[in-house]
Design a protein around this motif. Structure first.
Motif, PDB file in Angstrom:
ATOM      1  N   ALA A  19       5.307   1.752  -2.743  1.00  0.00           N
ATOM      2  CA  ALA A  19       5.008   0.655  -3.674  1.00  0.00           C
ATOM      3  C   ALA A  19       3.522   0.374  -3.805  1.00  0.00           C
ATOM      4  O   ALA A  19       3.118  -0.465  -4.618  1.00  0.00           O
ATOM      5  CB  ALA A  19       5.725  -0.611  -3.211  1.00  0.00           C
ATOM      6  N   THR A  20       2.683   1.059  -3.024  1.00  0.00           N
ATOM      7  CA  THR A  20       1.250   0.797  -3.022  1.00  0.00           C
ATOM      8  C   THR A  20       0.519   1.822  -3.873  1.00  0.00           C
ATOM      9  O   THR A  20       0.610   3.026  -3.613  1.00  0.00           O
ATOM     10  CB  THR A  20       0.704   0.839  -1.580  1.00  0.00           C
ATOM     11  N   PRO A  21      -0.220   1.381  -4.903  1.00  0.00           N
ATOM     12  CA  PRO A  21      -0.877   2.339  -5.787  1.00  0.00           C
ATOM     13  C   PRO A  21      -2.163   2.942  -5.217  1.00  0.00           C
ATOM     14  O   PRO A  21      -2.492   4.094  -5.506  1.00  0.00           O
ATOM     15  CB  PRO A  21      -1.188   1.501  -7.044  1.00  0.00           C
ATOM     16  N   LYS A  57      -2.383   3.775   0.938  1.00  0.00           N
ATOM     17  CA  LYS A  57      -1.256   4.661   1.258  1.00  0.00           C
ATOM     18  C   LYS A  57      -1.527   5.423   2.556  1.00  0.00           C
ATOM     19  O   LYS A  57      -0.661   5.560   3.417  1.00  0.00           O
ATOM     20  CB  LYS A  57      -1.021   5.663   0.121  1.00  0.00           C
ATOM     21  N   GLU A  58      -2.753   5.913   2.682  1.00  0.00           N
ATOM     22  CA  GLU A  58      -3.124   6.650   3.886  1.00  0.00           C
ATOM     23  C   GLU A  58      -3.054   5.751   5.124  1.00  0.00           C
ATOM     24  O   GLU A  58      -2.543   6.148   6.171  1.00  0.00           O
ATOM     25  CB  GLU A  58      -4.533   7.220   3.726  1.00  0.00           C
ATOM     26  N   SER A  59      -3.568   4.533   4.998  1.00  0.00           N
ATOM     27  CA  SER A  59      -3.531   3.604   6.127  1.00  0.00           C
ATOM     28  C   SER A  59      -2.094   3.272   6.518  1.00  0.00           C
ATOM     29  O   SER A  59      -1.747   3.244   7.711  1.00  0.00           O
ATOM     30  CB  SER A  59      -4.289   2.320   5.762  1.00  0.00           C
ATOM     31  N   LEU A  60      -1.271   3.024   5.536  1.00  0.00           N
ATOM     32  CA  LEU A  60       0.135   2.712   5.814  1.00  0.00           C
ATOM     33  C   LEU A  60       0.846   3.905   6.439  1.00  0.00           C
ATOM     34  O   LEU A  60       1.726   3.732   7.290  1.00  0.00           O
ATOM     35  CB  LEU A  60       0.840   2.284   4.528  1.00  0.00           C
ATOM     36  N   ARG A 120       5.521 -10.366  -1.134  1.00  0.00           N
ATOM     37  CA  ARG A 120       4.368  -9.561  -1.520  1.00  0.00           C
ATOM     38  C   ARG A 120       4.112  -8.511  -0.443  1.00  0.00           C
ATOM     39  O   ARG A 120       4.390  -8.742   0.730  1.00  0.00           O
ATOM     40  CB  ARG A 120       3.137 -10.454  -1.684  1.00  0.00           C
ATOM     41  N   PRO A 121       3.548  -7.346  -0.821  1.00  0.00           N
ATOM     42  CA  PRO A 121       3.296  -6.295   0.169  1.00  0.00           C
ATOM     43  C   PRO A 121       2.476  -6.760   1.370  1.00  0.00           C
ATOM     44  O   PRO A 121       2.762  -6.377   2.506  1.00  0.00           O
ATOM     45  CB  PRO A 121       2.557  -5.225  -0.640  1.00  0.00           C
ATOM     46  N   LEU A 122       1.457  -7.596   1.145  1.00  0.00           N
ATOM     47  CA  LEU A 122       0.645  -8.054   2.277  1.00  0.00           C
ATOM     48  C   LEU A 122       1.466  -8.858   3.278  1.00  0.00           C
ATOM     49  O   LEU A 122       1.243  -8.770   4.493  1.00  0.00           O
ATOM     50  CB  LEU A 122      -0.535  -8.901   1.791  1.00  0.00           C
ATOM     51  N   GLU A 123       2.405  -9.650   2.784  1.00  0.00           N
ATOM     52  CA  GLU A 123       3.272 -10.406   3.692  1.00  0.00           C
ATOM     53  C   GLU A 123       4.133  -9.456   4.525  1.00  0.00           C
ATOM     54  O   GLU A 123       4.323  -9.669   5.730  1.00  0.00           O
ATOM     55  CB  GLU A 123       4.155 -11.363   2.890  1.00  0.00           C
ATOM     56  N   SER A 124       4.636  -8.403   3.891  1.00  0.00           N
ATOM     57  CA  SER A 124       5.459  -7.441   4.631  1.00  0.00           C
ATOM     58  C   SER A 124       4.638  -6.682   5.658  1.00  0.00           C
ATOM     59  O   SER A 124       5.104  -6.391   6.764  1.00  0.00           O
ATOM     60  CB  SER A 124       6.134  -6.464   3.662  1.00  0.00           C
ATOM     61  N   THR A 133      10.455   0.252   6.643  1.00  0.00           N
ATOM     62  CA  THR A 133       9.711  -0.773   5.911  1.00  0.00           C
ATOM     63  C   THR A 133       8.350  -0.252   5.468  1.00  0.00           C
ATOM     64  O   THR A 133       7.938  -0.437   4.312  1.00  0.00           O
ATOM     65  CB  THR A 133       9.526  -2.020   6.792  1.00  0.00           C
ATOM     66  N   LEU A 134       7.645   0.410   6.364  1.00  0.00           N
ATOM     67  CA  LEU A 134       6.316   0.921   6.039  1.00  0.00           C
ATOM     68  C   LEU A 134       6.390   2.041   5.009  1.00  0.00           C
ATOM     69  O   LEU A 134       5.515   2.156   4.137  1.00  0.00           O
ATOM     70  CB  LEU A 134       5.614   1.398   7.308  1.00  0.00           C
TER      71      LEU A 134
END
Length: 238
Positions: free
Chosen positions: A63-65, A70-73, A120-124, A56-57
């Motif tokens: 999907a994150t621009p 991206k680094e945090s994820l 939405r990405p924040l929800e995930s 998932t991450l």
């Protein structure tokens, strides 16, 4: 969902016992000897859950621009992958095949991830932080039934519990746009039901009678209390 998991007859003459908090941290640990699945089921579920969080991450990274996000994820994804690999190592040390142990749980746990995947990405991101937290707490409680193997898994789950990167992305988004607070608060509450179903389905019986419910209630109460603290730490109403 209980049909996802192996059914076993209960051993006769054993009772659930509360263990001290001791090495297992703040959540009260119940000895689930009567209710716990066999150790291979426990390990297979725990290993596949962490692999699912990594997947998932990883999807969120793609999907994150924003590079900083991206680094945090990637930090959070690396934590999930490390947990997975270390639980797999425990499985191999026992002489078992990790793929064989995980395979029965691929379909149900993938369904759980889909059910808790946000629009939405924040929800995930919030889904990963909250559901992983609740299930890590529950599996640490369950680990008390498996002697040294359980202790090894508990150490793994507790040692690699850094999802602060996700929390920062979420809290930064709320600070930038207050409308996120109500939406994410509602989403966080919606996650609880699906997550508790997964936890309850991991227990050996397909149905918990009134006596069993009373025995496991303290652990589920502690899991929910820890969930409320995670929500509060992000400024979300639990």
């Amino acid at each position: 969902m209980a049909t996802w998991f192996f059914k076993r007859k209960r051993p006769v003459g054993r009772t659930l016992r509360l263990r001290s908090r001791g090495d297992y941290g703040d959540v009260r640990r119940v000895d689930f000897e009567e209710l716990a699945p066999d150790v291979d089921t426990f390990l297979g579920q725990a290993a596949y859950l962490q692999l699912g969080y990594f997947e998932t991450l990883s999807d969120l990274i793609a999907a994150t621009p924003e590079l900083a996000q991206k680094e945090s994820l990637s930090l959070a994804a690396g934590t999930a992958l490390l947990k997975h690999r270390e639980i797999v190592a425990v499985i191999r040390d026992r002489g078992a095949d990790p793929l064989e142990l995980m395979l029965p749980f691929r379909e149900p746990l993938d369904a759980f991830r889909r059910a808790t995947h946000g629009a939405r990405p924040l929800e995930s991101m919030l889904s990963v932080h909250l559901t992983a937290g609740m299930l890590d707490d529950f599996y640490i409680a369950l680990s008390a039934s498996y002697a040294e193997t359980g202790r090894e898994v508990a150490v793994i789950l507790r040692a690699h519990d850094d999802r602060s990167a996700l929390v920062k992305i979420i809290t930064d988004a709320i600070a930038a746009d207050e409308q996120w607070r109500a939406l994410l608060s509602m989403w966080g509450r919606r996650l609880v039901g699906d997550t508790l179903i997964i936890a309850r389905a991991a227990l050996r019986p397909t149905f918990l009678d009134a006596a069993d419910e009373k025995r496991v209630e303290p652990t589920f109460a502690d899991v929910m209390a820890a969930h409320a603290r995670r929500m509060a730490a992000m400024g979300l109403e639990a």
